[in-house]
Scaffold this motif. Structure first.
Motif, mmCIF file in Angstrom:
data_model
loop_
_atom_site.group_PDB
_atom_site.id
_atom_site.type_symbol
_atom_site.label_atom_id
_atom_site.label_comp_id
_atom_site.label_asym_id
_atom_site.label_seq_id
_atom_site.Cartn_x
_atom_site.Cartn_y
_atom_site.Cartn_z
ATOM 1 N N THR A 139 0.860 -1.228 -0.072
ATOM 2 C CA THR A 139 -0.066 0.099 0.105
ATOM 3 C C THR A 139 0.783 1.208 -0.017
ATOM 4 O O THR A 139 2.051 1.256 0.525
ATOM 5 C CB THR A 139 -0.879 -0.112 1.222
ATOM 6 O OG1 THR A 139 -1.790 1.102 1.146
ATOM 7 C CG2 THR A 139 -0.265 0.071 2.703
ATOM 8 N N ALA A 141 -0.542 5.043 0.307
ATOM 9 C CA ALA A 141 -1.632 6.016 0.267
ATOM 10 C C ALA A 141 -1.019 7.562 0.579
ATOM 11 O O ALA A 141 0.011 7.576 1.503
ATOM 12 C CB ALA A 141 -2.846 5.714 1.245
ATOM 13 N N ASP A 173 -4.648 0.894 -2.600
ATOM 14 C CA ASP A 173 -4.609 2.446 -1.856
ATOM 15 C C ASP A 173 -3.182 2.804 -2.586
ATOM 16 O O ASP A 173 -2.233 3.323 -1.713
ATOM 17 C CB ASP A 173 -4.834 2.447 -0.765
ATOM 18 C CG ASP A 173 -6.093 2.186 -0.126
ATOM 19 O OD1 ASP A 173 -6.977 2.885 -0.396
ATOM 20 O OD2 ASP A 173 -6.257 1.127 0.464
ATOM 21 N N HIS A 213 -8.419 0.248 -5.380
ATOM 22 C CA HIS A 213 -8.165 1.605 -5.350
ATOM 23 C C HIS A 213 -6.495 1.803 -5.680
ATOM 24 O O HIS A 213 -5.862 2.334 -4.903
ATOM 25 C CB HIS A 213 -8.411 2.205 -3.676
ATOM 26 C CG HIS A 213 -9.778 2.338 -3.638
ATOM 27 N ND1 HIS A 213 -10.617 1.388 -3.105
ATOM 28 C CD2 HIS A 213 -10.792 3.381 -4.029
ATOM 29 C CE1 HIS A 213 -11.914 1.741 -2.859
ATOM 30 N NE2 HIS A 213 -11.908 2.879 -3.231
#
Length: 826
Positions: A139, A141, A173, A213
Motif C-alpha cells: 500500500t 496512500a 490504495d 483503489h
C-alpha cells in the motif's frame, strides 16, 4: 481514446529519487554480504532489534533487504501478520530455473509493506530478472497524487530481461496520477525504457492478485512512453486477478507480442483523471482492458463491469496499431461507454505504428449486458463522447492488403433492457454513417432500448443475426435474420436466485430460435463462451452459447443425418433428408399419409411438467401434421399444424405419479398426398406450469376479466369451442378482447400459447401480447380450424404486467379464440 500526450512522463525524476534513496541507504547502513546461492533471508518488522537476516535473528526493517544483493535461488521472506514501512529496492538477479523469491513465512495475514506516501514504487526492480514476488500486501496512500506504484520492474539495460512473476498479492490504495503514464502509476508495472540498443522483456506473469483503489491502473506492461525505440515484450500472461476501483484503466499491454489476458475480473474503474504537472504525459480517457501497438493478443474469460470513465468508458478496447487481436469469452456489463472500443489509425509523434489500421481483430463469443449505462453500479459517470455497445471512435479500421483486413464480430450475445436506454448497438463518434467495412454475423441482439446502428461502406457482411425487441430503421439488412425472443435463461441477471447467473444467464432454453440457426464461420475458435464445441462444418447457434440448452431430445434437429434414436411410427416410412431443414442441413421428412417418427424419452421425473416444442410444415396447404406426446401417464396431447412454412408448436404435459418416460412424435395425419417435415424438437422441465391467465378458456361463460379491445364488441359464445363449452367470438373487423395480466416477473421469459381460427378462410385473426416492456408481438392465422400460436417474450427490466389478446383486424365474418396459456420459463 488513449492517445493524448505532451511529453514523456516524469519517470526520470521518479527513478532518480528511488536510486538516490537506495544509495543513501547503502551509505548509512552496514553492508550485508550475500550468502551462498539458495539462502533464505527473513524479515520481521515487529522484532525488537535488527538481526542478521536468519529466521532466529531476522531483519526488522526493509533496510536489510535494500542493502543486500541477492543471488539465484535466494528467498526473502516477511513474517505474516507484520507491517514494514518504507520502499523495497533489493539487488541482484536470479537465473533460469532458479529465481529469487520475495514472499512470506508463518501463518496469519499477508505481511504488509507500506510506503507511507513516498514517491515511486513500493517494490522496485531496476534491470533485474528472474524474480518471483508473491503473498504480500502493498500500500502507498497519500493525500495528493504522484508517481506511485505497487511493484515496478524496469528495464533500461539495452537487452532482453526475463521472468518476472507477481502473484497472490494484495495491492491497494496506491495514490498515483489517474491521468498519468501507466506503468509508473500501476499496481504492477512492467516497463521497458527507451534505450539504444532497445530494451525489452520476456516471460512476464501477473496472476491471482487482488487490486483495490490503485491509481492509475492495476496492471500495465508498457514502454516508458509512446514512440518507437522499444522492442516487443513477449510471453506476457495476466490472469486470475481481481480489480476494484482502479482510478482509470484495469489492464494494458503496449508493444507486446503474444500477450494472454485471461480470467480477470475488474469493476468500478475509471473515476479519476488527475494529471501530472504540465508538460508530462496526461490522458484522462480510460477503458477496462486494452492494448496498443501489439500483435497476437488474446483477451478471454474476463469480466469488466461498471467502468465509469466518461471519455471512453468501455469494458474493452482494441486501440492503435494492433495486429491479430482476439477478444473471446468475455463478460461485460454496465460499462458507461459500452462493451468494445475500436480505434481508427491516427498520428502519435514518433510512433508510425499508430498510423497503421489495426487488422485481424476478432470479437467472438462475448456477452454484453446493459452496457452504455452505469445503472445498478455504486457510482456513475457522464459520457462526453457518446456510448455504444460496439463503440467506434471514427471510421472502421480496414488495412488494405491484410488477410484479415476488417473486424470480425460474430457469435456475441448483446442484452439492452434498461428503461429509456438509448445505447446504439453499432456506434461511431463520427456519426450515423462511417466508411470502412466489417463482418457482423451470428450475433444475438436483444434490444429493448432505442439505439440503432451506423451504416457502413458497401461490402460489409450482416448475416444470420438475431434482432429482437425494438427494430430501429437503421437495423442492418440481413436476409437470414431471426426476430424472435432468444430465450436467455436469466436475462439481465434479474433473478438472483436463478441457477444461471453472471455470464451463465445468457445460455438459452432448448426451444430458443438461436439453436442451430447460425452460419458456419471459418477458423471459429472451436468452442463457445461456455466450453461447448463449435463445429467447423455444422451450423452453430446464434450468440455466445452453442449448447443445446439442456434439451432432453436426442438428435433433436436430425443433424446426424440419420433417424436414430428416433424410430418409425408406422409402416409408411419417414426419413432424414438434406432438404427442407429449418436450421442446419437436415430435417425429418414423412410420407404423404399416416407416417412419422417417435422418440422415447427416459429418465423423466414423476409429477413433473415439461414443455415440448417443435417446428413443422406440410408440402400441401391444409394437410395436417401433429407434434405431440403420449405414454407419459396422462392423456395424449398434440398440436396440429397445417402451414407450408415452418411453424412452431408448443405442448405442455405432466408426467404421472409413477411415470419416468414419455413418447414424443412427429406424425403426418392420414388422408394427405404430400410429405410433412419436422425439425428442431425440444423438451425441458418447467419449474412451474401455473397459467398466469384467468378464465383462459372462457369457461366461465363470461368475458371477465378479459375486456373489449375496441368498440366493436366481442363476446363469449357456447359454440365453436376448441375444448370445453365456450370460446371467444370476435366481430367481423376491428374486434377482440384483451386481458391485462399483473404479477409477472420483470425480465422474465414467458410462453404465451393461444388457439385461434377464422370463420372465413383467408381472413386473419391474431394472438398477441403487448405492454410488457418490449415491442408488441403477435402471430396470425387464416385457417378455419383451430391453430395454435405460441409466442415467447421477455418482460422489461421494470415491467411486471402484460396485455394478452385475441384480435380480428379486418374481414366480413367472425373469428374465434380459445385455450390461452401463459407460463414462465425457468
Amino acid at each position: 481514446m488513449k492517445r493524448r500526450r505532451t511529453d514523456r512522463p516524469g519517470l526520470g525524476a521518479s527513478r532518480v529519487l528511488t536510486l538516490l534513496a537506495t544509495l543513501a541507504g547503502a551509505l548509512l547502513l552496514p553492508a550485508h554480504p550475500a550468502l551462498a546461492a539458495g539462502t533464505t533471508y527473513y524479515v520481521n518488522c515487529s522484532a525488537a532489534s535488527n538481526g542478521s537476516g536468519t529466521q532466529a535473528s531476522p531483519w526488522n526493517s526493509v533496510s536489510g533487504v535494500n542493502g543486500t544483493t541477492f543471488a539465484a535461488g535466494d528467498s526473502v521472506l516477511f513474517a505474516a501478520g507484520t507491517t514494514c514501512t518504507g520502499q523495497l529496492t533489493p539487488g541482484g538477479s536470479g537465473s533460469s530455473g532458479s529465481p529469487i523469491t520475495l514472499g512470506a513465512y508463518g501463518t496469519g495475514a499477508k505481511p504488509v509493506i507500506d510506503a507511507q506516501g513516498a514517491t515511486g514504487p513500493v517494490i522496485h526492480l531496476l534491470n533485474q530478472q528472474y524474480w518471483e514476488i508473491g503473498g504480500l500486501e502493498l500500500t502507498n496512500a497519500a493525500t495528493s497524487p504522484n508517481y506511485r506504484s505497487g511493484v515496478l520492474t524496469e528495464n533500461s539495460s539495452g537487452g532482453i530481461l526475463h521472468h518476472i512473476r507477481v502473484h497472490d498479492m494484495y495491492i491497494h490504495d496506491i495514490t498515483g496520477y489517474g491521468g498519468g503514464w501507466y506503468a509508473t502509476n500501476a499496481g504492477v508495472g512492467v516497463q521497458t525504457d527507451h534505450t539504444t540498443p532497445v530494451s525489452t522483456w520476456d516471460d512476464i506473469v501477473v496472476e491471482n492478485n487482488t487490486f483495490d483503489h490503485v491509481d492509475r491502473i492495476a496492471v500495465a506492461v508498457t514502454p516508458d512512453g509512446d514512440g518507437q525505440g522499444t522492442g516487443l515484450t513477449t510471453g506476457t500472461v495476466i490472469r486470475g486477478n481481481t480489480m476494484t476501483y482502479d482510478g482509470a484503466d484495469d489492464i494494458l499491454v503496449v508493444k507486446n507480442d503474444g500477450a494472454l489476458i485471461d480470467g480477470n475480473k475488474a469493476g468500478y474503474g475509471g473515476a479519476k483523471s488527475t494529471c501530472p504537472p504540465s508538460g508530462q504525459y496526461c490522458n484522462g480517457a480510460s477503458a477496462g482492458i486494452w492494448m496498443s501497438g501489439s500483435s497476437n493478443t488474446v483477451v478471454q474469460n474476463n469480466e469488466v463491469y461498471c467502468h465509469v470513465n466518461g471519455a471512453d468508458g468501455t469494458g474493452y478496447d482494441v486501440d492503435w496499431g494492433n495486429h491479430n487481436t482476439t477478444f473471446q469469452y468475455n463478460y461485460s456489463h454496465q460499462n458507461l461507454g459500452g462493451f468494445m472500443l475500436v480505434m481508427p489509425p491516427f498520428t502519435i509523434a514518433n510512433e508510425p505504428t499508430s498510423t497503421v489500421p489495426s487488422d485481424g481483430t476478432v470479437i467472438r463469443y462475448n456477452i454484453s449486458e446493459n452496457d452504455g449505462t452505469n445503472a445498478g453500479c455504486p457510482a456513475s459517470g457522464t459520457p462526453t463522447h457518446g456510448t455504444g455497445v460496439f463503440h467506434f471512435v471514427g471510421n472502421i479500421p480496414n488495412q488494405s492488403g491484410s488477410s484479415a483486413a476488417v473486424p470480425l464480430i460474430y457469435n456475441n450475445s448483446v442484452y439492452v433492457n434498461k428503461s429509456g436506454l438509448n445505447t446504439p448497438i453499432l456506434y461511431s463518434r463520427r456519426g450515423s454513417g462511417v466508411t470502412g467495412t466489417l463482418s457482423f454475423q451470428n450475433n444475438a441482439v436483444f434490444n429493448y432500448g432505442t439505439g440503432g446502428y451506423f451504416t457502413t461502406s458497401a461490402g460489409s457482411v450482416y448475416s444470420h443475426n438475431l434482432f429482437y425487441g425494438n427494430h430501429p430503421s437503421s437495423e442492418p439488412t440481413d436476409a437470414a435474420k431471426v426476430t424472435a425472443d432468444p430465450q436467455f435463461r436469466n436475462p439481465g441477471n434479474a433473478n438472483s436466485s436463478s441457477s444461471s447467473t453472471g455470464a451463465n444467464a445468457y445460455q438459452v432454453h432448448p426451444s430458443s430460435p438461436v439453436v442451430r440457426a447460425g452460419a458456419v464461420i471459418a477458423s471459429n475458435g472451436g468452442k463457445d463462451a461456455f466450453g461447448n464445441t463449435v463445429s467447423a462444418t455444422a451450423a452453430p447457434n446464434i450468440g455466445a452459447y452453442n449448447g443445446t440448452g439442456g434439451n432432453l431430445v436426442s438428435n433433436a434437429g436430425f443433424e446426424t443425418g440419420s433417424l436414430s434414436p428416433w424410430t418409425q411410427a408406422s409402416g409408411n416410412a419417414s426419413s432424414v433428408t438434406g432438404a427442407n431443414a429449418r436450421t442446419g442441413t437436415s430435417a425429418l421428412t414423412t410420407a404423404a399419409s399416416g407416417s412419422g417418427a417417435n422418440q422415447t424419452l427416459t429418465g423423466l421425473s414423476p409429477n413433473t411438467t415439461y414443455l415440448l416444442t417443435g417446428w413443422a410444415k406440410v408440402a400441401n396447404a391444409g394437410e395436417t401434421l401433429a407434434v405431440g406426446v403420449k405414454n407419459f401417464g396422462g392423456t395424449e396431447t398434440y398440436t396440429n399444424l397445417a402451414t407450408t412454412s415452418y411453424t412452431q408448436a408448443a405442448v405442455v404435459f405432466t408426467t404421472g405419479s409413477s411415470n419416468t418416460s414419455a413418447l414424443i412424435y412427429c406424425w403426418k395425419n392420414a388422408g394427405g398426398s404430400g410429405a410433412g417435415y419436422c425439425d428442431d424438437l425440444a423438451v425441458e422441465p418447467l419449474s412451474s406450469a401455473t397459467n398466469a391467465l384467468t378464465n383462459p378458456g372462457f369457461e366461465s361463460g363470461a368475458l371477465t376479466p378479459w375486456a373489449q379491445s375496441t368498440g366493436t364488441a366481442s363476446s363469449v359464445v357456447a359454440s365453436n369451442a376448441r375444448t370445453g363449452t365456450y370460446a371467444l367470438q370476435t366481430g367481423a373487423s376491428a374486434s377482440g378482447a384483451i386481458q391485462t395480466v399483473s404479477g409477472l416477473t420483470s425480465s422474465g421469459t414467458y410462453l404465451l400459447a393461444g388457439w385461434a381460427k377464422a370463420a372465413t378462410a383467408g381472413e386473419e385473426v391474431a394472438v398477441g401480447v403487448k405492454s410488457f416492456g418490449g415491442a408488441e408481438t403477435y402471430l396470425r392465422t387464416s385457417t378455419t380450424s383451430y391453430a395454435q400460436q405460441p409466442i415467447f417474450f421477455t418482460t422489461g427490466a421494470s415491467t411486471t404486467s402484460a396485455g394478452v389478446y385475441c384480435y380480428k383486424n379486418a374481414g366480413s365474418a367472425a373469428a374465434y379464440c380459445d385455450d390461452y396459456t401463459l407460463i414462465k420459463l425457468p
